[in-house]
Design an enzyme around this catalytic site. Structure first.
Site, mmCIF file in Angstrom:
data_model
loop_
_atom_site.group_PDB
_atom_site.id
_atom_site.type_symbol
_atom_site.label_atom_id
_atom_site.label_comp_id
_atom_site.label_asym_id
_atom_site.label_seq_id
_atom_site.Cartn_x
_atom_site.Cartn_y
_atom_site.Cartn_z
ATOM 1 N N LYS A 87 2.135 -3.298 7.315
ATOM 2 C CA LYS A 87 2.538 -3.334 5.785
ATOM 3 C C LYS A 87 4.105 -3.149 5.406
ATOM 4 O O LYS A 87 4.695 -3.636 4.739
ATOM 5 C CB LYS A 87 1.718 -2.353 4.880
ATOM 6 C CG LYS A 87 0.132 -2.535 4.738
ATOM 7 C CD LYS A 87 0.149 -3.596 3.646
ATOM 8 C CE LYS A 87 -1.197 -4.245 3.562
ATOM 9 N NZ LYS A 87 -1.510 -5.392 2.606
ATOM 10 N N TYR A 116 -2.066 -0.637 11.299
ATOM 11 C CA TYR A 116 -2.122 -0.978 9.962
ATOM 12 C C TYR A 116 -0.657 -0.689 9.237
ATOM 13 O O TYR A 116 -0.340 -1.614 8.208
ATOM 14 C CB TYR A 116 -3.277 -0.467 9.525
ATOM 15 C CG TYR A 116 -3.406 -0.744 7.966
ATOM 16 C CD1 TYR A 116 -3.615 -1.888 7.185
ATOM 17 C CD2 TYR A 116 -3.313 0.509 7.265
ATOM 18 C CE1 TYR A 116 -3.655 -2.050 6.041
ATOM 19 C CE2 TYR A 116 -3.159 0.212 5.819
ATOM 20 C CZ TYR A 116 -3.422 -1.046 5.149
ATOM 21 O OH TYR A 116 -3.299 -1.268 3.738
ATOM 22 N N SER A 161 0.638 -1.175 0.023
ATOM 23 C CA SER A 161 0.099 0.041 -0.003
ATOM 24 C C SER A 161 0.861 1.351 0.009
ATOM 25 O O SER A 161 1.938 1.134 0.498
ATOM 26 C CB SER A 161 -1.000 0.120 1.119
ATOM 27 O OG SER A 161 -1.483 1.366 1.430
HETATM 28 C C1 UD1 Z 1 -7.372 4.282 3.801
HETATM 29 C C2 UD1 Z 1 -5.987 4.099 4.631
HETATM 30 C C3 UD1 Z 1 -5.028 3.579 3.969
HETATM 31 C C4 UD1 Z 1 -5.404 2.136 3.639
HETATM 32 C C5 UD1 Z 1 -6.581 2.245 2.846
HETATM 33 C C6 UD1 Z 1 -7.258 0.893 2.351
HETATM 34 C C7 UD1 Z 1 -6.469 5.933 6.476
HETATM 35 C C8 UD1 Z 1 -5.755 7.048 6.856
HETATM 36 N N1 UD1 Z 1 -5.827 5.351 5.446
HETATM 37 O O1 UD1 Z 1 -6.795 5.051 2.874
HETATM 38 O O2 UD1 Z 1 -3.812 3.513 5.052
HETATM 39 O O3 UD1 Z 1 -4.379 1.483 2.873
HETATM 40 O O4 UD1 Z 1 -7.681 3.152 3.405
HETATM 41 O O5 UD1 Z 1 -8.218 0.969 1.631
HETATM 42 O O6 UD1 Z 1 -7.560 5.403 6.992
HETATM 43 N N2 UD1 Z 1 -13.135 10.301 3.438
HETATM 44 C C9 UD1 Z 1 -14.387 11.191 4.040
HETATM 45 N N3 UD1 Z 1 -15.541 10.715 4.377
HETATM 46 C C10 UD1 Z 1 -15.623 9.183 4.599
HETATM 47 C C11 UD1 Z 1 -14.312 8.426 4.150
HETATM 48 C C12 UD1 Z 1 -13.334 9.115 3.678
HETATM 49 O O7 UD1 Z 1 -14.252 12.534 3.703
HETATM 50 O O8 UD1 Z 1 -16.470 8.805 5.037
HETATM 51 C C13 UD1 Z 1 -12.029 10.804 2.826
HETATM 52 C C14 UD1 Z 1 -10.867 10.751 3.723
HETATM 53 O O9 UD1 Z 1 -10.697 11.556 4.556
HETATM 54 C C15 UD1 Z 1 -9.651 10.891 2.568
HETATM 55 C C16 UD1 Z 1 -10.338 10.129 1.277
HETATM 56 O O10 UD1 Z 1 -11.864 10.281 1.509
HETATM 57 O O11 UD1 Z 1 -9.412 12.265 2.235
HETATM 58 C C17 UD1 Z 1 -10.223 8.821 1.022
HETATM 59 O O12 UD1 Z 1 -10.319 7.987 2.449
HETATM 60 P P1 UD1 Z 1 -10.327 6.251 2.175
HETATM 61 O O13 UD1 Z 1 -11.224 5.799 1.170
HETATM 62 O O14 UD1 Z 1 -10.400 6.101 3.643
HETATM 63 O O15 UD1 Z 1 -8.635 6.111 1.797
HETATM 64 P P2 UD1 Z 1 -7.450 6.513 2.540
HETATM 65 O O16 UD1 Z 1 -7.765 7.201 3.887
HETATM 66 O O17 UD1 Z 1 -6.668 7.390 1.564
#
Ligand code: UD1
Length: 502
Positions: A323, A319, A294
């Site tokens: 990795k 997590y 990742s």
């Molecule tokens: C997350 C993990 C990452 C992991 C991946 C697995 C964190 C900090 N990182 O990535 O380590 O490898 O998932 O799939 O959790 N967001 C919202 N509302 C939501 C959900 C997400 O605004 O309900 C935003 C987040 O703040 C971020 C973006 O959407 O800016 C992507 O989030 P997400 O899909 O959870 O991925 P990562 O955080 O990049």
């Protein structure tokens, strides 16, 4: 050498099915000197390809003079099964190098096509026993991106169609841990479509058993399944003992929040499980592994876009730390024993779903990740999206990520396998599009392409989130010949098809 391709299309001459058949035929023809005869079965809609139909007898006679036949039909009312049966009954077999079967699934809804599909599969298997056969399913709503659909399947088809006249790498026997999960299941589809033999090892702790049937419906082949937990060394030992050429290792826990609450679970499954797997592989002489890593290993990126040379950052949570530890274990192993062939694939943000709508991301409980949350809000299963932070130093204040279509990602695994088979040691590649998109851009794109409304409100930043990260994927393009083909609109469309067909 392929000289003549006969195409059987329909139901309407010049209609969508015929277009699909012709697109496949053009690819087949390009393998040889390529003369294509198109045989369209006008008027068959009324007859539904009854195998005793004299029109079909005439078609099969004409096809018998070709090197390759492309048979395309809608799966509607089992008409395609009738076409195949007629073909089997009358086909004499002289010199036919291969058959490409193109079931066209109607309406974009798998429900329309599944009933005939269960009848179709045994006939495809029977046909495959007579002459090399490849099938590619096309959903008729994908017509605007037909070439991409065909790309997904083409390398495997090419191998079969070239038959014995061209030497191509032989199919491999592959064990896929976590093969029922999100990225795992899409990779299993690509492996099967490329002609490999696949066994899934999964404990189904975060996936459904029905995924295996669905993989079978998409590919016409059912992978073998071993139910087991990678924390159990003896279960792993017997699973790996099957004489595999390579292992694809997806089985892991991946929730950041859960890892903070239950760190030992993450060390046990991700770290101990991986060590158990490598140990079993070593004992059984399997030294080729494609590993699911990742972009989290980079921590908060110091430079954008992120290249593979970016140092591992301090991990923000257990997590991420697991990795990094898994990658370190693999690097140490490659240094100690140069006969290992290791591909470590650093995914950015995998989203989307298979265009058939049959497999996709299905997290248990309330999703942590953005896209499954968005699709559930759009479906009315959750009330609203919380956007975590609108005060980041990004163009619209929301977090920026490199979203990559899961089918592109899956294909990256096959490209990595091809590479490490020819080059031992440890290799890492970023798999992303190279394009950052903000949360708001994703939500807006989703609303535009699906016509659904996604109510949202801004909420405080989520602890541990970085402002922005996106990949420099040029190493994968240069060394693997891999490049993501789908854009954010495709990802949203396919994620929504999956959500709305359930
Ligand atoms: C997350 C993990 C990452 C992991 C991946 C697995 C964190 C900090 N990182 O990535 O380590 O490898 O998932 O799939 O959790 N967001 C919202 N509302 C939501 C959900 C997400 O605004 O309900 C935003 C987040 O703040 C971020 C973006 O959407 O800016 C992507 O989030 P997400 O899909 O959870 O991925 P990562 O955080 O990049």
């Amino acid at each position: 050498m392929i000289d003549v391709v006969a195409v059987v299309g329909n139901p309407r001459p010049g209609g969508r099915t015929t277009r699909v058949a012709q697109a496949v035929a053009a690819r087949v023809a390009a393998l040889g000197s390529g003369e294509v005869e198109t045989i369209e079965l006008a008027d068959h809609a009324a007859r539904m390809f009854d195998p005793s139909d004299p029109a079909l007898g005439e078609v099969t006679t004409r096809v018998a003079g070709a090197d390759v036949a492309v048979l395309a039909s809608p799966t509607y009312k089992a008409s395609f099964t009738g076409l195949l049966k007629a073909f089997l009954d009358r086909y004499t077999g002289d010199g036919l190098a291969g058959v490409v079967a193109v079931p066209v699934m109607l309406g974009g809804s798998p429900a329309h096509s599944l009933a005939p599909d269960t009848q179709l599969r045994p006939v495809l298997v029977e046909l495959g026993a007579v002459v090399p056969t490849r099938s590619v399913y096309v959903v008729d709503t994908e017509m605007d991106r037909l070439e991409e659909t065909l790309d997904r399947w083409w390398s495997g088809a090419e191998a079969v169609l070239r038959g014995c006249s061209v030497s191509l790498p032989p199919p491999m026997k592959i064990l896929v841990t976590g093969g029922a999960g999100f990225v795992g299941s899409h990779t299993v589809v690509e492996l099967l479509e490329a002609g490999h033999e696949v066994t899934i090892l999964d404990d189904f702790s975060n996936s459904e058993r029905s995924v295996v049937d669905r993989i079978g419906r998409i590919t016409g082949k059912r992978p073998a399944v071993v139910e087991g937990d990678i924390r159990n060394p003896s279960a792993l030992d017997s699973a790996v003992a099957g004489g595999y050429d390579a292992v694809f290792h997806f089985a892991a826990r991946k929730s950041v929040a859960e890892s903070v609450e239950e760190p030992l679970l993450y060390y046990q499954v991700n770290v101990t499980g991986t060590v158990n797997l490598l140990d079993a592989m070593s004992r059984h002489g399997v030294r080729t592994i494609v590993f699911s890593s990742s972009c989290t290993v980079y921590g908060d990126p110091q430079e954008l876009p992120v290249t593979e040379d970016h140092p591992f950052g301090p991990a923000a949570n257990p997590y991420g730390r697991t990795k990094q530890m898994m990658e370190h274990a693999l690097m140490d192993l490659a240094a100690a024993d140069p006969s290992w062939r290791i591909a470590s694939l650093r995914y950015f943000n995998p989203v989307g779903a298979h265009p058939s709508g049959l497999i996709g991301e299905d997290p248990r409980g309330v999703p942590d990740n953005l896209m499954p949350y968005v699709t559930r809000v759009a479906a009315g299963r959750l009330p609203e999206l919380r956007i975590f932070g609108n005060d980041y130093p990004t163009p619209d204040g929301t977090g920026v990520r490199d979203y990559v279509h899961v089918v592109d990602l899956a294909r990256g695994h096959l490209a990595a396998l091809d590479y490490v088979v020819g080059s031992s040691g440890y290799h890492a590649w970023n798999l992303g599009t190279g394009q950052g998109s903000s949360v708001l851009e994703l939500v807006e794109t989703f609303q535009r392409v699906t016509g659904r409304t996604v109510p949202y409100r801004f909420a405080p930043r989520r602890p541990g989130d970085v402002a922005a990260t996106w990949a420099d994927p040029s190493k994968a393009e240069r060394e693997l010949g891999w490049k993501a083909k789908h854009d954010l609109a495709d990802m949203c469309r396919d994620a929504w098809r999956w959500e709305s067909s359930r």
